[in-house]
Write a protein that holds these residues in place. Structure first.
Motif, mmCIF file in Angstrom:
data_model
loop_
_atom_site.group_PDB
_atom_site.id
_atom_site.type_symbol
_atom_site.label_atom_id
_atom_site.label_comp_id
_atom_site.label_asym_id
_atom_site.label_seq_id
_atom_site.Cartn_x
_atom_site.Cartn_y
_atom_site.Cartn_z
ATOM 1 N N PHE A 1 0.836 -1.206 0.000
ATOM 2 C CA PHE A 1 0.000 0.000 0.000
ATOM 3 C C PHE A 1 0.869 1.253 0.000
ATOM 4 O O PHE A 1 0.604 2.214 -0.735
ATOM 5 C CB PHE A 1 -0.929 -0.009 1.215
ATOM 6 C CG PHE A 1 -1.790 1.217 1.325
ATOM 7 C CD1 PHE A 1 -2.885 1.397 0.493
ATOM 8 C CD2 PHE A 1 -1.489 2.212 2.260
ATOM 9 C CE1 PHE A 1 -3.673 2.539 0.585
ATOM 10 C CE2 PHE A 1 -2.265 3.345 2.357
ATOM 11 C CZ PHE A 1 -3.369 3.516 1.520
ATOM 12 N N ALA A 2 1.930 1.244 0.828
ATOM 13 C CA ALA A 2 2.835 2.395 0.856
ATOM 14 C C ALA A 2 3.531 2.585 -0.486
ATOM 15 O O ALA A 2 3.700 3.721 -0.964
ATOM 16 C CB ALA A 2 3.868 2.208 1.971
ATOM 17 N N LEU A 3 3.932 1.491 -1.132
ATOM 18 C CA LEU A 3 4.569 1.582 -2.446
ATOM 19 C C LEU A 3 3.618 2.171 -3.475
ATOM 20 O O LEU A 3 4.020 3.021 -4.293
ATOM 21 C CB LEU A 3 5.040 0.195 -2.882
ATOM 22 C CG LEU A 3 5.677 0.084 -4.265
ATOM 23 C CD1 LEU A 3 6.942 0.942 -4.350
ATOM 24 C CD2 LEU A 3 6.007 -1.367 -4.588
ATOM 25 N N ALA A 4 2.361 1.745 -3.457
ATOM 26 C CA ALA A 4 1.386 2.277 -4.411
ATOM 27 C C ALA A 4 1.153 3.769 -4.181
ATOM 28 O O ALA A 4 1.070 4.560 -5.135
ATOM 29 C CB ALA A 4 0.067 1.506 -4.287
ATOM 30 N N VAL A 5 1.053 4.182 -2.908
ATOM 31 C CA VAL A 5 0.846 5.601 -2.605
ATOM 32 C C VAL A 5 2.043 6.425 -3.057
ATOM 33 O O VAL A 5 1.892 7.510 -3.652
ATOM 34 C CB VAL A 5 0.594 5.784 -1.096
ATOM 35 C CG1 VAL A 5 0.599 7.262 -0.733
ATOM 36 C CG2 VAL A 5 -0.736 5.153 -0.706
ATOM 37 N N ILE A 6 3.249 5.925 -2.814
ATOM 38 C CA ILE A 6 4.455 6.650 -3.225
ATOM 39 C C ILE A 6 4.521 6.772 -4.744
ATOM 40 O O ILE A 6 4.864 7.835 -5.281
ATOM 41 C CB ILE A 6 5.701 5.935 -2.670
ATOM 42 C CG1 ILE A 6 5.797 6.128 -1.160
ATOM 43 C CG2 ILE A 6 6.975 6.436 -3.347
ATOM 44 C CD1 ILE A 6 6.886 5.324 -0.502
ATOM 45 N N ALA A 7 4.180 5.700 -5.458
ATOM 46 C CA ALA A 7 4.235 5.738 -6.921
ATOM 47 C C ALA A 7 3.222 6.720 -7.492
ATOM 48 O O ALA A 7 3.550 7.533 -8.374
ATOM 49 C CB ALA A 7 3.992 4.339 -7.473
ATOM 50 N N VAL A 8 1.991 6.678 -6.976
ATOM 51 C CA VAL A 8 0.937 7.564 -7.507
ATOM 52 C C VAL A 8 1.198 9.017 -7.108
ATOM 53 O O VAL A 8 1.155 9.929 -7.943
ATOM 54 C CB VAL A 8 -0.443 7.093 -7.013
ATOM 55 C CG1 VAL A 8 -1.525 8.078 -7.444
ATOM 56 C CG2 VAL A 8 -0.760 5.706 -7.569
ATOM 57 N N ALA A 9 1.474 9.240 -5.822
ATOM 58 C CA ALA A 9 1.711 10.610 -5.360
ATOM 59 C C ALA A 9 2.974 11.199 -5.985
ATOM 60 O O ALA A 9 3.005 12.381 -6.347
ATOM 61 C CB ALA A 9 1.817 10.627 -3.832
ATOM 62 N N GLY A 10 4.008 10.377 -6.138
ATOM 63 C CA GLY A 10 5.232 10.873 -6.749
ATOM 64 C C GLY A 10 5.058 11.235 -8.216
ATOM 65 O O GLY A 10 5.578 12.253 -8.680
ATOM 66 N N SER A 11 4.314 10.414 -8.947
ATOM 67 C CA SER A 11 4.058 10.732 -10.356
ATOM 68 C C SER A 11 3.262 12.026 -10.488
ATOM 69 O O SER A 11 3.548 12.869 -11.357
ATOM 70 C CB SER A 11 3.303 9.574 -11.012
ATOM 71 O OG SER A 11 4.043 8.377 -10.927
ATOM 72 N N TRP A 12 2.263 12.198 -9.628
ATOM 73 C CA TRP A 12 1.469 13.430 -9.670
ATOM 74 C C TRP A 12 2.332 14.638 -9.310
ATOM 75 O O TRP A 12 2.272 15.676 -9.979
ATOM 76 C CB TRP A 12 0.301 13.306 -8.701
ATOM 77 C CG TRP A 12 -0.549 14.533 -8.620
ATOM 78 C CD1 TRP A 12 -1.564 14.903 -9.453
ATOM 79 C CD2 TRP A 12 -0.438 15.583 -7.638
ATOM 80 N NE1 TRP A 12 -2.092 16.104 -9.060
ATOM 81 C CE2 TRP A 12 -1.428 16.551 -7.957
ATOM 82 C CE3 TRP A 12 0.393 15.793 -6.541
ATOM 83 C CZ2 TRP A 12 -1.593 17.705 -7.194
ATOM 84 C CZ3 TRP A 12 0.224 16.941 -5.785
ATOM 85 C CH2 TRP A 12 -0.761 17.886 -6.109
#
Length: 401
Positions: free
Chosen positions: A238-249
């Motif tokens: 879950f943390a990896l998914a949040v980092i990937a999405v938030a970082g891309s944005w």
């Protein structure tokens, strides 16, 4: 006698009815306009098979002891499929974006406080090496452009190391040949991705033979269900998914170069330095799958049509790339001697991109990933900021041949 027909008088005028009758329009055959053939993207099922095949090739390469097996084997699989015409386009956009974001998160996870503190004493030599790498690339590009078959902006943008996607994006604005710049950039990435694992493996073997400490092996590695570094897999994913999405944005909003890579790396860096986020770095099967996607993304760019379009420029471009790579290897040797850094770490930190392939090699060979990631990231930012200015200067100060 049979009556003879009256001779036709030429002074007779046609009747009004005959003159007003509409004449049939002549038939004009309309030319058939053939629609241009547009290459349809490969179906999702085919890409799934290709990715699975790249992973299987990585397993086989790993069994034979090939360095960076998942990167190298998938790169070769992608290149063969592209040259044979099986695929004519790049990876699907969602898959490409996901792989970039996961690589960025992996990079950020290695930039721990201890790693940054250990890299601080060599900050000045690293800055000098970065500047020397850019200067070497520009000098070689200037000599390449003297042949007259390639413009100076195209040569500079094609040979400068780092930020392939961003460099190709700004090529049109700088009046460079976008297709040639893209081919040269990705040819450089493919060349480095192919040779860096082999060179790192050779350097490791040479260091071990000379009495140095060999890189520690990774053991059997995590199981199939262990895909992130932390013990709690669901929380880590879950943390990896949040980092990937938030970082891309965030990368897109801040307009950083290569936002899908640098954005997640910066968010992962903040998460790593804070220590509040559990282990989220991809490991095991997930990490190998990311490296397979990186290799395929490089390999599928080398289509037959692309090679044919630049076949006459291929020999001088390859020679110039070899000069840049050898020059960077020389800078790595000097850097290693001055700072006491292991030669393999110095080589991977200074090799001329691409950052995804170099990171995969560093992880696979158990190099100092924090040092490699820091140097490669800083050089990428410097290249993105400086290269357009250099290309404009060369284009305005010297007339094109």
């Amino acid at each position: 006698m049979a009556p003879t027909s009256a001779p036709l008088r030429t002074d007779e005028r046609p009747s009004p009815a005959a003159s007003t009758a509409p004449k049939p329009a002549p038939r004009i055959s309309k030319p058939r306009i053939s629609k241009p053939r547009v290459s349809r993207p490969a179906p999702t099922g085919l890409w799934a098979l290709i990715i699975a095949g790249g992973y299987a090739a990585g397993l086989a390469a790993d069994a034979f002891g090939l360095p960076a097996p998942y990167l190298l084997s998938s790169l070769l699989v992608g290149a063969v499929l592209a040259l044979c015409g099986v695929v004519r386009d790049r990876l699907p956009a969602p898959t490409h974006r996901a792989s970039q974001a996961l690589v960025g998160a992996l990079m950020g996870s290695y930039l721990t406080p201890s790693a940054l503190v250990s890299a601080a004493p060599v900050a000045l030599p690293l800055t000098v090496v970065t500047a020397a790498t850019i200067a070497l690339s520009v000098a070689v590009a200037w000599f390449l452009a003297r042949g007259g078959r390639i413009s100076r902006p195209s040569a500079v943008l094609g040979l400068v190391p780092g930020g392939s996607a961003a460099i190709v994006t700004c090529a049109d604005e700088l009046k460079a040949d976008v297709r040639l710049v893209a081919f040269t950039q990705y040819l450089r990435v493919g060349l480095v991705a192919t040779t860096a694992p082999l060179a790192a493996h050779w350097l490791t073997s040479a260091s071990s033979a000379a009495g140095g400490h060999p890189a520690s092996g990774g053991g059997a590695g995590p199981g199939l269900l262990h895909v992130v570094a932390g013990s709690d897999q669901l929380t880590g994913l879950f943390a990896l998914a949040v980092i990937a999405v938030a970082g891309s944005w965030a990368g897109r909003r801040l307009r950083v170069p290569t936002p899908l890579l640098i954005g997640p790396m910066l968010v992962a860096l903040a998460a790593t330095l804070s220590g509040a986020v559990p282990g989220f770095a991809p490991v095991g099967v997930l990490q190998n799958a990311v490296f397979v996607l990186v290799g395929l993304d490089v390999g599928v760019r080398f289509t037959r049509r692309t090679l044919v379009s630049v076949r006459r420029l291929l020999p001088p471009i390859l020679v110039c790339m070899a000069v840049v790579c050898l020059g960077c290897a020389g800078l790595a040797w000097v850097f290693a001697r001055v700072t006491g850094t292991p030669i393999m770490d110095a080589y991977l930190a200074t090799t001329p991109g691409g950052i995804n392939a170099v990171l995969a090699t560093a992880v696979s060979t158990h190099a100092d990933v924090a040092l490699v990631s820091t140097v490669q990231s800083l050089r990428l930012l410097a290249v993105i900021l400086v290269t357009p200015l250099i290309a404009r200067l060369l284009a305005s100060r010297w007339s094109q041949p």
